[in-house]
Design a protein around this motif. Structure first.
Motif, mmCIF file in Angstrom:
data_model
loop_
_atom_site.group_PDB
_atom_site.id
_atom_site.type_symbol
_atom_site.label_atom_id
_atom_site.label_comp_id
_atom_site.label_asym_id
_atom_site.label_seq_id
_atom_site.Cartn_x
_atom_site.Cartn_y
_atom_site.Cartn_z
ATOM 1 N N THR A 15 3.374 1.482 12.033
ATOM 2 C CA THR A 15 2.692 2.897 12.753
ATOM 3 C C THR A 15 2.519 3.575 11.913
ATOM 4 N N GLY A 16 3.240 3.354 10.135
ATOM 5 C CA GLY A 16 2.684 4.360 9.563
ATOM 6 C C GLY A 16 1.218 4.842 8.995
ATOM 7 N N LYS A 17 0.843 3.151 9.027
ATOM 8 C CA LYS A 17 -0.784 2.557 8.447
ATOM 9 C C LYS A 17 -1.556 3.586 10.094
ATOM 10 N N VAL A 18 -1.095 3.148 11.214
ATOM 11 C CA VAL A 18 -2.102 3.657 12.294
ATOM 12 C C VAL A 18 -2.193 5.311 12.677
ATOM 13 N N LYS A 19 -1.168 5.713 11.348
ATOM 14 C CA LYS A 19 -0.741 7.442 11.905
ATOM 15 C C LYS A 19 -2.132 7.865 10.645
ATOM 16 N N GLU A 20 -2.481 7.156 9.296
ATOM 17 C CA GLU A 20 -2.260 7.308 7.655
ATOM 18 C C GLU A 20 -4.456 6.844 8.239
ATOM 19 N N CYS A 21 -4.629 5.698 9.509
ATOM 20 C CA CYS A 21 -6.054 5.915 10.126
ATOM 21 C C CYS A 21 -6.215 6.477 10.613
ATOM 22 N N VAL A 22 -5.873 7.020 11.733
ATOM 23 C CA VAL A 22 -6.238 8.184 12.705
ATOM 24 C C VAL A 22 -6.502 9.726 11.939
ATOM 25 N N GLU A 44 0.703 -1.513 -0.092
ATOM 26 C CA GLU A 44 0.502 -0.233 -0.328
ATOM 27 C C GLU A 44 0.512 1.267 0.515
ATOM 28 N N TYR A 45 2.602 0.981 0.933
ATOM 29 C CA TYR A 45 2.677 2.208 0.545
ATOM 30 C C TYR A 45 3.269 2.732 -0.601
ATOM 31 N N LEU A 46 4.305 1.450 -1.087
ATOM 32 C CA LEU A 46 4.470 1.604 -2.457
ATOM 33 C C LEU A 46 3.800 2.226 -3.537
ATOM 34 N N ALA A 47 2.176 1.733 -3.716
ATOM 35 C CA ALA A 47 1.113 2.028 -4.492
ATOM 36 C C ALA A 47 0.964 3.562 -3.917
ATOM 37 N N MET A 48 0.735 4.050 -2.725
ATOM 38 C CA MET A 48 0.656 5.688 -2.754
ATOM 39 C C MET A 48 1.490 6.592 -2.696
ATOM 40 N N PHE A 49 2.788 6.267 -2.430
ATOM 41 C CA PHE A 49 3.899 7.467 -2.494
ATOM 42 C C PHE A 49 4.957 7.039 -4.221
ATOM 43 N N GLY A 82 2.381 0.153 -7.317
ATOM 44 C CA GLY A 82 1.284 -1.323 -7.181
ATOM 45 C C GLY A 82 1.666 -2.564 -8.472
ATOM 46 N N PHE A 83 1.916 -1.961 -9.271
ATOM 47 C CA PHE A 83 1.928 -3.239 -9.732
ATOM 48 C C PHE A 83 3.464 -3.976 -9.728
ATOM 49 N N ALA A 84 4.559 -3.273 -9.537
ATOM 50 C CA ALA A 84 5.807 -3.643 -9.503
ATOM 51 C C ALA A 84 6.314 -4.313 -7.458
ATOM 52 N N GLY A 85 4.898 -3.233 -7.019
ATOM 53 C CA GLY A 85 4.759 -3.883 -5.604
ATOM 54 C C GLY A 85 4.676 -5.928 -6.153
ATOM 55 N N ARG A 86 3.854 -5.653 -6.713
ATOM 56 C CA ARG A 86 2.875 -7.041 -6.259
ATOM 57 C C ARG A 86 3.874 -8.499 -6.638
ATOM 58 N N THR A 87 4.894 -7.976 -7.788
ATOM 59 C CA THR A 87 6.225 -8.166 -8.243
ATOM 60 C C THR A 87 7.118 -8.810 -7.093
ATOM 61 N N LEU A 88 7.428 -7.747 -6.294
ATOM 62 C CA LEU A 88 7.785 -8.140 -5.640
ATOM 63 C C LEU A 88 7.937 -8.852 -4.598
ATOM 64 N N ARG A 89 6.663 -8.615 -4.084
ATOM 65 C CA ARG A 89 6.434 -10.413 -2.942
ATOM 66 C C ARG A 89 6.593 -11.304 -3.802
ATOM 67 N N VAL A 96 15.089 13.392 2.603
ATOM 68 C CA VAL A 96 14.271 13.656 1.789
ATOM 69 C C VAL A 96 13.058 13.081 0.784
ATOM 70 N N GLY A 97 12.324 13.538 0.403
ATOM 71 C CA GLY A 97 11.145 12.493 -0.083
ATOM 72 C C GLY A 97 10.017 11.835 1.014
ATOM 73 N N PRO A 98 9.646 10.755 0.243
ATOM 74 C CA PRO A 98 8.087 10.712 0.920
ATOM 75 C C PRO A 98 8.146 9.792 2.277
ATOM 76 N N ILE A 99 9.247 8.811 2.429
ATOM 77 C CA ILE A 99 9.600 8.705 3.554
ATOM 78 C C ILE A 99 9.456 9.642 4.710
ATOM 79 N N LYS A 100 10.853 10.347 4.067
ATOM 80 C CA LYS A 100 10.734 11.492 5.384
ATOM 81 C C LYS A 100 9.522 11.985 5.502
ATOM 82 N N GLY A 101 9.039 12.721 4.633
ATOM 83 C CA GLY A 101 7.243 13.795 5.078
ATOM 84 C C GLY A 101 6.434 12.234 5.419
ATOM 85 N N GLN A 102 6.555 10.956 5.595
ATOM 86 C CA GLN A 102 6.100 10.252 5.899
ATOM 87 C C GLN A 102 6.050 9.787 7.368
ATOM 88 N N SER A 103 7.816 9.590 7.748
ATOM 89 C CA SER A 103 8.597 9.661 9.125
ATOM 90 C C SER A 103 7.719 10.550 9.842
#
Length: 330
Positions: free
Chosen positions: A128-135, A91-96, A100-107, A175-182
């Protein structure tokens, strides 16, 4: 018993932790029901992969999706989510990163398992990132989708590390999405929107671990909430009699006279057993009173929850929720 505070009422994320065996998942579920009372919408989250919520509510295992699992008095609703780290990463890879497709391949390649094994902290970052998204999620009207979120967190021995792992990630990612999400996760967990409640039993080891957890939370600048004392038994002796009985000084003659006056005529063997039980009860009461005094050192709001003599089922969860509501939970 001290009441729930206004400060705790303002919290939107209620993290529930406790030493293993204290009943933290049961209390987390009861807290979710209490918070939903009066028409509110609450999300109950688990992160340890044990499907404990489904078992408590007598349901099939939860998928990686939010499902309504209970109604609360006054029209409230409790929804539940069992967070899966692999699904959260996809979900994180698809969102940021729009992968999405590459993530499924990685799995399929096993890369996700490899990544979380190589960097164990990554699992907790995803959770914890998913918890934050729900809140923080809002509906089309701009209001939060959930009035409160209850997180059944890891035990006290590792709850601080779990909650603060993202802070280290934020320091590493510049920098980047990981920085902002964290940074967003860190802000939520270290804000007044989050309270970390600790479930304890009136026994020496759980009490000591609870006090240690309070100190660790304070040191990490995470906000301790309330101490939820579970499985409290009623005291069946007058306060003045506890210490005397705990020393074994129970007058069997007076006990027999009292029973006779009540219309009960017991044989000697039964009477001796009753006296022994009185002494054992007094010893336990004295021990629990000492544990409660020790817990008071935390200087946190404390709510006592009763021992459930018939075991834990859905009806028992509602019973515990009523106790929490009576203590001011809302």
């Amino acid at each position: 018993m001290t009441s729930w505070t206004e400060e705790l009422t303002r919290a939107r994320l209620h993290v529930v932790s406790g030493k293993g065996g204290t009943g933290k998942t049961t209390i987390a579920a009861a807290l979710a029901l209490a918070l939903a009372t009066g028409g509110r919408r609450v999300l109950l989250i688990e992160v340890e992969g044990r499907q404990s919520i489904a078992q408590l509510f007598d349901r099939a295992p939860l998928p990686y999706a939010e499902e309504r699992i209970a109604s609360a008095p006054g029209g409230g609703e409790v929804h539940a989510l069992a967070i899966d780290a692999e699904a959260a990463l996809l979900e994180y890879l698809a969102m940021f990163y729009n992968l999405g497709f590459a993530g499924r391949t990685l799995r399929k390649m096993g890369a996700i398992e490899f990544a979380t094994t190589l960097a164990p902290g990554l699992r907790d970052v995803l959770l914890t990132g998913k918890v934050k998204e729900c809140v923080n999620r809002t509906g089309s009207d701009g209001r939060h989708l959930y009035d409160a979120v209850v997180l059944d967190a890891p035990p006290t021995g590792r709850v601080v590390k779990f909650l603060d792992v993202t802070k280290a990630m934020a320091d590493l990612a510049k920098v980047g999405p990981i920085k902002g999400q964290s940074e967003g996760v860190v802000r939520l967990l270290h804000s007044g929107d989050t309270a970390v409640h600790l479930v304890a039993l009136l026994e020496e080891m759980p009490v000591r671990e609870t006090l240690d957890a309070v100190a660790e939370l304070d040191a990490a600048d995470l906000r301790p909430g309330a101490v939820l004392v579970n499985r409290v038994n009623p005291v069946r002796l007058p306060a003045r009699s506890v210490s005397v009985a705990a020393e074994g000084r129970v007058d069997a003659t007076r006990v027999r006279a009292g029973l006779t006056a009540a219309g009960l005529d017991l044989d000697e063997f039964t009477l001796e057993g009753l006296v022994d039980e009185t002494v054992e009860h007094a010893i336990r009461v004295q021990s629990e009173q000492e544990a409660m005094e020790l817990l008071s050192e935390s200087d946190l709001p404390t709510v006592e929850l009763p021992e459930l003599t018939d075991g834990v089922d859905v009806a028992a969860l509602y019973e515990l929720a009523e106790v929490l509501v009576a203590a001011g939970v809302r």
